[in-house]
Write an enzyme that holds these catalytic residues in place. Structure first.
Site, PDB file in Angstrom:
ATOM      1  N   HIS A  17       0.843  -1.210   0.000  1.00  0.00           N
ATOM      2  CA  HIS A  17       0.000   0.000   0.000  1.00  0.00           C
ATOM      3  C   HIS A  17       0.879   1.262   0.000  1.00  0.00           C
ATOM      4  CE1 HIS A  17      -2.948  -2.661   2.454  1.00  0.00           C
ATOM      5  NE2 HIS A  17      -3.459  -2.555   1.249  1.00  0.00           N
ATOM      6  N   LYS A  41     -17.996  -6.633   8.332  1.00  0.00           N
ATOM      7  CA  LYS A  41     -16.661  -7.218   8.233  1.00  0.00           C
ATOM      8  C   LYS A  41     -15.963  -7.211   9.589  1.00  0.00           C
ATOM      9  CE  LYS A  41     -13.302  -6.952   4.509  1.00  0.00           C
ATOM     10  NZ  LYS A  41     -12.815  -6.179   3.371  1.00  0.00           N
TER      11      LYS A  41
END
Ligand code: ADP
Length: 154
Positions: A17, A41
């Site tokens: 990332h 989630k």
């Protein structure tokens, strides 16, 4: 003003990332790293922790900001006036998955998705592998930014 959002779970942020944001820094005037918060989630790290890890990673990047969001990425992008969605591509599976989402997002909002190819040597890194290694007591220091290693292992 070219403003992009880089949406993801960042559970936690990895060197993969970090590399995408560093390379996109030249392409945009502002990059909002947008930490998704999906109530369905289960995350290993809380939203506050994920935000703090990203803030530490990009503390020397004035164009990079960090925010959290819920709901559709395009709705959040419109809300903060971002004209671009930034995503990374690691492999053909990423491409197939991202293609349908990017086409849908453009159809629904006109927002373009800009893809950067993973750096060689970083394509194998994923948050799920980091979580797995960490959960089993392995060494995650070669997979995530140094400042985040310090925060996680404190
Ligand atoms: P999501 O759950 O939305 O996929 P992630 O946090 O897993 O969120 O990933 C966010 C973005 O970063 C995605 O575009 C993903 O493809 C990209 N990415 C993740 N790991 C890497 C890597 N090693 N190299 C390049 N891009 C990556």
């Amino acid at each position: 003003m070219k403003r992009a959002i880089f949406p993801g779970s960042f559970d936690p942020i990895t060197l993969g990332h970090e590399d995408i944001v560093q390379r996109a820094d030249d392409l945009f005037d502002e990059i909002i790293v947008a930490v998704g918060n999906n109530t369905d989630k289960k995350y290993m790290f809380s939203t506050q922790e994920r935000l703090a890890f990203i803030e530490a990673t990009f503390k020397n990047y004035p164009k990079v900001k960090v925010m959290s969001f819920e709901g559709l990425t395009i709705d959040f992008a419109k809300k903060i006036n971002a004209g671009y969605i930034l995503r990374g591509l690691r492999n053909p599976a990423d491409f197939e998955f991202e293609k349908a989402i990017a086409q849908t997002n453009r159809k629904l909002s006109g927002i373009e998705t800009v893809f950067l190819l993973t750096a060689s040597g970083k394509s194998y890194i994923s948050s799920s592998i980091v979580r797995d290694v960490y959960r089993h007591g392995g060494d995650i220091s070669a997979l995530i930014p140094e400042s985040v290693v310090k925060m996680i292992l404190k």
